[in-house]
Design a protein around this motif. Structure first.
Motif, PDB file in Angstrom:
ATOM      1  N   PRO A  59      42.540  16.886  33.660  1.00 38.45           N
ATOM      2  CA  PRO A  59      43.515  17.942  33.985  1.00 38.45           C
ATOM      3  C   PRO A  59      42.888  19.315  34.219  1.00 38.45           C
ATOM      4  CG  PRO A  59      43.681  17.310  31.673  1.00 38.45           C
ATOM      5  CD  PRO A  59      42.795  16.297  32.332  1.00 38.45           C
ATOM      6  N   ILE A  60      41.702  19.557  33.678  1.00 37.55           N
ATOM      7  CA  ILE A  60      41.109  20.888  33.840  1.00 37.55           C
ATOM      8  C   ILE A  60      40.792  21.160  35.302  1.00 37.55           C
ATOM      9  CG2 ILE A  60      38.648  20.293  33.580  1.00 37.55           C
ATOM     10  CD1 ILE A  60      40.454  23.292  31.985  1.00 37.55           C
ATOM     11  N   TYR A  61      40.415  20.107  36.051  1.00 30.86           N
ATOM     12  CA  TYR A  61      40.114  20.298  37.474  1.00 30.86           C
ATOM     13  C   TYR A  61      41.396  20.474  38.291  1.00 30.86           C
ATOM     14  CZ  TYR A  61      35.415  18.971  36.106  1.00 30.86           C
ATOM     15  OH  TYR A  61      34.195  18.930  35.486  1.00 30.86           O
ATOM     16  N   GLU A  62      42.478  19.853  37.821  1.00 33.71           N
ATOM     17  CA  GLU A  62      43.772  20.104  38.465  1.00 33.71           C
ATOM     18  C   GLU A  62      44.178  21.565  38.252  1.00 33.71           C
ATOM     19  OE1 GLU A  62      48.411  18.541  38.544  1.00 33.71           O
ATOM     20  OE2 GLU A  62      47.002  17.711  37.089  1.00 33.71           O
ATOM     21  N   ALA A  63      43.904  22.084  37.052  1.00 40.49           N
ATOM     22  CA  ALA A  63      44.208  23.487  36.763  1.00 40.49           C
ATOM     23  C   ALA A  63      43.415  24.410  37.687  1.00 40.49           C
ATOM     24  CB  ALA A  63      43.894  23.815  35.309  1.00 40.49           C
ATOM     25  N   TRP A  64      42.129  24.078  37.896  1.00 42.29           N
ATOM     26  CA  TRP A  64      41.322  24.888  38.819  1.00 42.29           C
ATOM     27  C   TRP A  64      41.870  24.789  40.241  1.00 42.29           C
ATOM     28  CZ3 TRP A  64      38.795  28.738  37.300  1.00 42.29           C
ATOM     29  CH2 TRP A  64      38.018  28.735  36.147  1.00 42.29           C
ATOM     30  N   GLY A  65      42.302  23.588  40.615  1.00 42.79           N
ATOM     31  CA  GLY A  65      42.892  23.429  41.939  1.00 42.79           C
ATOM     32  C   GLY A  65      44.124  24.294  42.115  1.00 42.79           C
ATOM     33  N   GLN A  69      44.484  27.301  44.726  1.00 42.27           N
ATOM     34  CA  GLN A  69      45.583  27.184  45.674  1.00 42.27           C
ATOM     35  C   GLN A  69      46.492  28.421  45.584  1.00 42.27           C
ATOM     36  OE1 GLN A  69      46.509  24.158  47.937  1.00 42.27           O
ATOM     37  NE2 GLN A  69      46.982  26.181  48.729  1.00 42.27           N
ATOM     38  N   ALA A  70      46.747  28.880  44.367  1.00 42.79           N
ATOM     39  CA  ALA A  70      47.561  30.082  44.174  1.00 42.79           C
ATOM     40  C   ALA A  70      46.903  31.291  44.828  1.00 42.79           C
ATOM     41  CB  ALA A  70      47.771  30.340  42.681  1.00 42.79           C
ATOM     42  N   ASN A  71      45.593  31.363  44.722  1.00 47.74           N
ATOM     43  CA  ASN A  71      44.865  32.471  45.334  1.00 47.74           C
ATOM     44  C   ASN A  71      45.016  32.445  46.852  1.00 47.74           C
ATOM     45  OD1 ASN A  71      43.045  34.759  45.094  1.00 47.74           O
ATOM     46  ND2 ASN A  71      41.490  33.441  46.012  1.00 47.74           N
ATOM     47  N   GLN A  72      44.920  31.243  47.441  1.00 41.98           N
ATOM     48  CA  GLN A  72      45.119  31.113  48.889  1.00 41.98           C
ATOM     49  C   GLN A  72      46.548  31.483  49.283  1.00 41.98           C
ATOM     50  OE1 GLN A  72      41.908  31.078  50.046  1.00 41.98           O
ATOM     51  NE2 GLN A  72      42.625  29.661  51.597  1.00 41.98           N
ATOM     52  N   ASN A  73      47.526  31.030  48.478  1.00 37.26           N
ATOM     53  CA  ASN A  73      48.921  31.370  48.747  1.00 37.26           C
ATOM     54  C   ASN A  73      49.133  32.880  48.715  1.00 37.26           C
ATOM     55  OD1 ASN A  73      49.982  28.504  46.828  1.00 37.26           O
ATOM     56  ND2 ASN A  73      49.862  28.674  49.049  1.00 37.26           N
ATOM     57  N   SER A  86      50.209  29.828  39.831  1.00 39.80           N
ATOM     58  CA  SER A  86      49.463  30.598  38.825  1.00 39.80           C
ATOM     59  C   SER A  86      49.994  30.315  37.427  1.00 39.80           C
ATOM     60  CB  SER A  86      49.553  32.097  39.131  1.00 39.80           C
ATOM     61  OG  SER A  86      48.843  32.423  40.300  1.00 39.80           O
ATOM     62  N   HIS A  87      51.318  30.261  37.294  1.00 41.55           N
ATOM     63  CA  HIS A  87      51.912  29.963  35.980  1.00 41.55           C
ATOM     64  C   HIS A  87      51.582  28.533  35.533  1.00 41.55           C
ATOM     65  CE1 HIS A  87      54.066  33.582  34.953  1.00 41.55           C
ATOM     66  NE2 HIS A  87      54.610  33.654  36.158  1.00 41.55           N
ATOM     67  N   ARG A  88      51.594  27.599  36.476  1.00 40.33           N
ATOM     68  CA  ARG A  88      51.257  26.217  36.135  1.00 40.33           C
ATOM     69  C   ARG A  88      49.799  26.096  35.706  1.00 40.33           C
ATOM     70  NH1 ARG A  88      52.964  23.222  41.395  1.00 40.33           N
ATOM     71  NH2 ARG A  88      51.882  21.453  40.411  1.00 40.33           N
ATOM     72  N   ALA A  89      48.926  26.791  36.426  1.00 41.27           N
ATOM     73  CA  ALA A  89      47.502  26.777  36.051  1.00 41.27           C
ATOM     74  C   ALA A  89      47.304  27.411  34.686  1.00 41.27           C
ATOM     75  CB  ALA A  89      46.683  27.511  37.108  1.00 41.27           C
ATOM     76  N   LEU A  90      48.006  28.518  34.439  1.00 42.54           N
ATOM     77  CA  LEU A  90      47.898  29.203  33.150  1.00 42.54           C
ATOM     78  C   LEU A  90      48.324  28.284  32.007  1.00 42.54           C
ATOM     79  CD1 LEU A  90      47.397  31.721  31.436  1.00 42.54           C
ATOM     80  CD2 LEU A  90      49.715  32.487  32.003  1.00 42.54           C
ATOM     81  N   LEU A 109      47.975  36.666  38.473  1.00 39.30           N
ATOM     82  CA  LEU A 109      49.361  37.132  38.349  1.00 39.30           C
ATOM     83  C   LEU A 109      49.439  38.642  38.545  1.00 39.30           C
ATOM     84  CD1 LEU A 109      50.447  34.925  35.319  1.00 39.30           C
ATOM     85  CD2 LEU A 109      51.456  34.848  37.610  1.00 39.30           C
ATOM     86  N   GLY A 110      48.452  39.356  38.004  1.00 39.30           N
ATOM     87  CA  GLY A 110      48.413  40.802  38.197  1.00 39.30           C
ATOM     88  C   GLY A 110      48.311  41.178  39.658  1.00 39.30           C
ATOM     89  N   LEU A 111      47.508  40.428  40.419  1.00 35.78           N
ATOM     90  CA  LEU A 111      47.359  40.696  41.851  1.00 35.78           C
ATOM     91  C   LEU A 111      48.647  40.399  42.616  1.00 35.78           C
ATOM     92  CD1 LEU A 111      43.801  39.190  42.435  1.00 35.78           C
ATOM     93  CD2 LEU A 111      44.411  41.613  42.362  1.00 35.78           C
TER      94      LEU A 111
END
Length: 334
Positions: A59-65, A69-73, A86-90, A109-111
């Motif tokens: 799951p840690i690699y899914e979190a990184w994904g 992905q959130a950053n690209q969005n 971002s919330h799901r990764a957090l 999230l701040g960005l």
């Protein structure tokens, strides 16, 4: 070594790696190299990371994904998707007490909140990120968070506080030899001076940042640099020079689909044409800015564009439309 050269080295490492868990680690490393350099080709690497995470049940690699992905969005202006991922990764990083991942998600999230002009929630999340980064001794991360908090202070008009954050960040980045970070810091120091009307110092810092971005072939940074330099020329009344830089920036932003950048750039181009008396072109670009601002959900940018449209109609002595849009700009802001 430039950022692009570093990326190519990691790509070679990825090609030579056969173990799936090691591949996932290299993919995370590669995506970090791409971080901040919005690139549509990155999606393939994110998809591969998700696939590997599923196959090796990690799951840690899914979190990184989700994080990447959130950053690209976010960079594509897809704020709702960016917030959700971002919330799901957090949540995933928090579940395994992965402090670095948690810190990065708070920063993301701040960005996102910053892009939505929600500066207080932006500061809240960056403050959470800063505490975690200090906890794990992530000096580069601390410097980056100082920059992001400074940007919030600039937006709120707290210029002395923002400059202190920037200089704190610059000191760390110089010690680390972080060329990309130094460029970002100079760029944002330039914005600080620009907002205070010190155009000489603003241009000096924008040019320093632009030189570094060009050496690194950082297209996103280059596009922002052209826009910032154009803004200085606009304030100095050099309209042709401003438009020249704006269109260089726009060409890159369209290639990158950088909606966050285009929303302010369209407004600036419209203002430049308005100062030239080319009101048709001015309105065209201001309305284009409103369209993108609506997609981003930014009331501030919508209000800015309405205000500029009102000024265009005022210059044409069309007082009915001038009053309409100036009123709208006030209503949006409240």
């Amino acid at each position: 070594m430039t950022r692009q050269e570093e990326i190519e080295q990691v790509k070679i490492k990825l090609e030579q790696t056969t173990n799936e868990r090691e591949q996932a680690e290299v993919l995370v490393e590669l995506l970090w190299k791409y971080a901040g350099l919005y690139n549509l080709n990155v999606q393939d690497y994110i998809d591969n990371l998700f696939s590997l995470a599923k196959r090796i049940h990690e799951p840690i690699y899914e979190a990184w994904g989700l994080f990447f992905q959130a950053n690209q969005n976010r960079l594509a202006g897809e704020q709702a998707k960016a917030l959700d991922r971002s919330h799901r990764a957090l949540s995933s990083f928090t579940a395994v007490n992965h402090v670095k991942g948690m810190a990065l998600c708070y920063g993301n999230l701040g960005l996102i909140y910053f892009d939505q002009s929600n500066y207080f929630d932006s500061i809240k999340n960056h403050s959470a990120a800063l505490a975690l980064k200090k906890e794990i001794g992530d000096e580069a991360g601390v410097a980056n968070t100082y920059i992001n908090m400074a940007r919030c202070d600039v937006a709120l008009g707290n210029y002395p506080e923002s400059l202190q954050y920037y200089f704190n960040a610059l000191k760390i980045l110089i010690e680390l030899g972080d060329r990309h970070g130094i460029a970002i810091c100079h760029r944002n120091i330039g914005v600080n001076y620009f907002e205070q009307g010190n155009y000489t110092e603003a241009l000096k810092n924008f040019v320093l940042a632009q030189k570094q971005h060009e050496e690194d072939n950082n297209q996103l940074g280059i596009s922002v640099g052209y826009q910032n330099i154009g803004n200085v020329y606009l304030k100095q009344g050099k309209i042709s020079e401003a438009l020249d830089n704006y269109y260089k920036s726009l060409k890159i932003k369209k290639e990158l689909n950088d909606k966050n950048g285009m929303v302010t750039l369209y407004n600036s181009i419209g203002t430049a044409y308005g100062l030239q008396g080319n009101y048709e072109q001015a309105l065209k670009y201001h309305f284009a800015s409103i369209q993108i601002a609506g997609l981003l959900g930014s009331k501030e940018y919508i209000g800015d564009a309405y205000h500029e449209i009102g000024n265009v109609y005022l210059a044409q002595k069309d007082y009915t439309n001038a009053l309409k849009y100036l009123t709208l700009s006030t209503e949006v802001a409240t």
